[in-house]
Design a protein around this motif. Sequence first.
Motif, PDB file in Angstrom:
ATOM      1  N   SER A 293       2.935   6.644  -6.979  1.00 31.74           N
ATOM      2  CA  SER A 293       1.840   7.151  -7.810  1.00 31.74           C
ATOM      3  C   SER A 293       1.707   8.664  -7.669  1.00 31.74           C
ATOM      4  N   ALA A 294       1.763   9.164  -6.441  1.00 31.71           N
ATOM      5  CA  ALA A 294       1.651  10.609  -6.218  1.00 31.71           C
ATOM      6  C   ALA A 294       2.861  11.355  -6.783  1.00 31.71           C
TER       7      ALA A 294
ATOM      8  N   ASP B 262      -6.228  -2.539   2.321  1.00 29.59           N
ATOM      9  CA  ASP B 262      -7.052  -2.866   1.154  1.00 29.59           C
ATOM     10  C   ASP B 262      -8.077  -3.961   1.416  1.00 29.59           C
TER      11      ASP B 262
ATOM     12  N   THR C 155       1.389   4.043  -3.203  1.00 25.75           N
ATOM     13  CA  THR C 155       0.771   5.350  -2.966  1.00 25.75           C
ATOM     14  C   THR C 155       1.775   6.476  -3.177  1.00 25.75           C
TER      15      THR C 155
ATOM     16  N   HIS D 291       0.807  -1.222   0.000  1.00 33.32           N
ATOM     17  CA  HIS D 291       0.000   0.000   0.000  1.00 33.32           C
ATOM     18  C   HIS D 291       0.842   1.275   0.000  1.00 33.32           C
TER      19      HIS D 291
END
Length: 300
Positions: free
Chosen positions: A111-112, A248, A108, A104
């Motif tokens: 991606s950012a 998730d 994250t 996770h």
Amino acid sequence: MELRQIQYFIEVAKREHMTEAADALHVAQSAVSRQIVNLEAELGVDLFIREGRSIRLTPIGHVFLKRMEQAMDVIGQARREVEESLDPEKGTVRVGFPSSLAAHLLPTIISAFRKKFPDVKYQLQQDSYRQLIESVIRGDIDMALLGPIPSEERRVKSEILFVENMVALVPTNHPLTSKDTITLDDLRGDAFVLSPQGYILRDVVMNACKQHGFEPEVSFEGKDIDAIKGLVSAGLGITLLPEITLVDSLPRATAKLRINEPRVTRTVGVIIPRDRELMPTEIVFYEFLKNFFGTLNEYQ
């Protein structure tokens, strides 16, 4: 001594075979042999012992190999630094991470970051907690995401990004699933599923229980988060896991229980080397990490 000679020498030394080294370098064997002979003549020593078609390093050859590998690392880093200084938004980030942050947190972050810096490249290394620390110290990678942050390792600089709760994961038929929250003492008589000895998550759980007056009985061990979840799902015990590992979804036939007395937490953050500077692109990534989680922490 030419850079090409060093490159040829390192390739031959790794393979201990002139033909294989030439194939890997995409040059003629005679060219490789000639450069090695010229290098030995310049140095005035034999770097290799020839034994038919195979060759092996002499004792001084081993010493020379180690130094030349270090030299090539320095040259490679210098080249990266020049390239990234021209455009830090197109360089490479070398970052390590443990399994507990793989599912996770790492996706994250990347991606950012990619939304702001789409041309940055990544070299990712998943490894154990202590191996990641050593990799940063040695220079194999330049930073690592870790949980918890090492407090006594003086060769790295640590930055806490956030503090997260550890939660209990129990089988769905466990008597405690009827409660909204539990205390650590509620788990005193349970069999635990933990990481093997020497793993940092085991230390976190064991220390929390010992500080609360008991030592958990370990029934089974799993070397990674998924293995531990699976053993709990099979009804073989309960465990404590970082809450981020259950973001998730929950494993089948399990329930997540919050612990409110006492709160069991771990720090999550990033480490970088203390004795060398980050590359320009990695500085951009490092500052992004601090700002990204600083904003989240303020919001929360």
